[in-house]
Design an enzyme around this catalytic site. Structure first.
Site, PDB file in Angstrom:
ATOM      1  N   ILE A 136      59.938  50.786  52.126  1.00  0.00           N
ATOM      2  CA  ILE A 136      60.925  50.730  51.154  1.00  0.00           C
ATOM      3  C   ILE A 136      59.633  51.459  50.460  1.00  0.00           C
ATOM      4  O   ILE A 136      58.569  51.092  50.150  1.00  0.00           O
ATOM      5  CB  ILE A 136      61.633  49.213  51.527  1.00  0.00           C
ATOM      6  CG1 ILE A 136      59.980  48.529  51.226  1.00  0.00           C
ATOM      7  CG2 ILE A 136      62.447  49.050  52.119  1.00  0.00           C
ATOM      8  CD1 ILE A 136      61.049  46.814  51.260  1.00  0.00           C
ATOM      9  N   ASP A 137      60.298  50.932  48.826  1.00  0.00           N
ATOM     10  CA  ASP A 137      59.821  51.773  47.846  1.00  0.00           C
ATOM     11  C   ASP A 137      59.063  50.329  47.298  1.00  0.00           C
ATOM     12  O   ASP A 137      58.948  49.820  48.078  1.00  0.00           O
ATOM     13  CB  ASP A 137      60.315  52.287  46.597  1.00  0.00           C
ATOM     14  CG  ASP A 137      61.167  52.936  46.719  1.00  0.00           C
ATOM     15  OD1 ASP A 137      60.821  54.339  47.630  1.00  0.00           O
ATOM     16  OD2 ASP A 137      61.765  53.555  46.418  1.00  0.00           O
ATOM     17  N   LYS A 138      57.754  50.843  46.710  1.00  0.00           N
ATOM     18  CA  LYS A 138      56.628  49.488  46.256  1.00  0.00           C
ATOM     19  C   LYS A 138      57.211  48.623  45.181  1.00  0.00           C
ATOM     20  O   LYS A 138      56.893  47.421  46.014  1.00  0.00           O
ATOM     21  CB  LYS A 138      55.266  50.326  45.207  1.00  0.00           C
ATOM     22  CG  LYS A 138      54.616  49.218  43.937  1.00  0.00           C
ATOM     23  CD  LYS A 138      54.059  50.389  42.915  1.00  0.00           C
ATOM     24  CE  LYS A 138      52.695  49.348  42.968  1.00  0.00           C
ATOM     25  NZ  LYS A 138      51.533  50.133  41.693  1.00  0.00           N
ATOM     26  N   ARG A 237      68.438  55.054  44.875  1.00  0.00           N
ATOM     27  CA  ARG A 237      67.984  54.724  43.506  1.00  0.00           C
ATOM     28  C   ARG A 237      69.007  56.369  43.264  1.00  0.00           C
ATOM     29  O   ARG A 237      69.059  56.279  41.989  1.00  0.00           O
ATOM     30  CB  ARG A 237      66.292  54.247  43.567  1.00  0.00           C
ATOM     31  CG  ARG A 237      66.083  53.020  43.565  1.00  0.00           C
ATOM     32  CD  ARG A 237      64.557  53.301  43.820  1.00  0.00           C
ATOM     33  NE  ARG A 237      64.002  53.812  42.412  1.00  0.00           N
ATOM     34  CZ  ARG A 237      62.589  54.413  42.407  1.00  0.00           C
ATOM     35  NH1 ARG A 237      62.337  54.292  43.528  1.00  0.00           N
ATOM     36  NH2 ARG A 237      61.707  53.963  41.176  1.00  0.00           N
TER      37      ARG A 237
END
Length: 302
Positions: A136-138, A237
């Site tokens: 998962i993204d930062k 997103r």
């Protein structure tokens, strides 16, 4: 140093960075950087920024050897939701990078896992991503599954590939969605111009499907629950921005005026479910919405 050569077989001239990117298999921005470093030559002459590659030209790209990192275990606290001999489920905080890369060589989830698990991590994804089955993204918080051995890794990765792995997120997005629920079925690929971004594309895109349900509506924002059928880079997103309702706080796909107080997108990986590789039991885990998320919802309600 690795040298790559190619003869331009195009019918028309093109930019040097475009042809160099194709030759070396790198992004256009990386190719532009190589040109600035003097690592690209056209017919034996060092290429300049505005040079063109014409039909028949021979282009040489010199790629430096990739930097080798020596991963270090770091005593970083982990929120472990579940753990056994085959896998663990962790609740990743917003702001933590999953694995080391250029610019993020320490302080990552992998550094923390190496301290917590020692050598008990799968090696299928290479030395830089031990144990990492999915990411998962930062600036996305929430649940992440980690494999402790290759047997578990192969089983879990197979479930993801077969779309049988449960991944449910919650987000606050801009605007008021017209429908209470829906499906976004739009292929995602590399942005044709902004090479560090993803986008819904007509060509060379990979299947991407996101299901969404409205949880609550506010003035100017909507709280939504999202279920991934596929798992493309930045899928939620990109899909929500494509729908005209980008995730609040998203400084890449959102509006120019970013809600900086959120410290990134208001997106939480709330639920994951999978069949345990060894027992065959279906397991599901749920994570409470973190304070940054619930505080933002309170502000939206006022």
């Amino acid at each position: 140093m690795k040298r790559l050569e190619a003869v331009c077989e195009r019918t028309e001239a093109c930019r040097a960075d475009v042809f160099a990117a194709e030759t070396a298999g790198v992004s256009r921005s990386r190719a532009a950087g190589l040109i600035r470093e003097g690592a690209v030559a056209i017919n034996g002459k060092i290429a300049a920024k505005n040079d063109k590659v014409k039909p028949g030209d021979r282009v040489t790209v010199s790629l430096p050897e990739p930097r080798v990192y020596e991963l270090q275990p770091e005593n970083i606290p982990l929120d472990v939701v579940f753990e056994d001999d085959d896998l663990l489920v962790v609740n990743k905080p917003k702001g933590m990078v999953v694995h080391p890369a250029v610019g993020n060589e320490s302080g990552t989830l992998v550094n923390a896992l190496l301290f917590h698990c020692g050598d008990s991590l799968s090696g299928i994804n290479g030395v830089m991503r031990p144990g990492i089955v999915h990411r998962i993204d930062k600036n996305t918080s929430g649940l992440l599954m980690v494999a402790k051995n290759d047997f578990a890794h192969q089983s879990l990765a197979g479930q993801i590939a077969a779309h049988s792995f449960t991944r449910e997120y919650e987000a606050v997005v801009y605007g008021n969605l017209k429908q209470d629920s829906g499906v976004i079925d739009a292929p995602i690929g590399r942005h044709p111009v902004k090479r560090k971004q993803m986008a819904v594309v007509g060509q060379n895109g990979r299947e991407a499907v996101t299901h969404y349900t409205v949880v609550e509506r506010f003035g100017g924002f909507t709280h939504v629950r999202l279920r991934l059928e596929t798992g493309r880079t930045h899928q939620i997103r990109v899909h929500m921005a494509y729908l005209g309702h980008p995730v609040a706080g998203d400084d890449v796909y959102g509006p120019h005026k970013v809600i900086t107080a959120l410290g990134g997108q208001c997106l939480h990986a709330k639920k994951i479910g999978f069949i345990h590789p060894r027992t065959g039991e279906y397991m599901e885990f749920d994570s409470a919405l973190p304070p940054y998320f619930t505080e933002f919802i309170k502000r939206c309600r006022t």
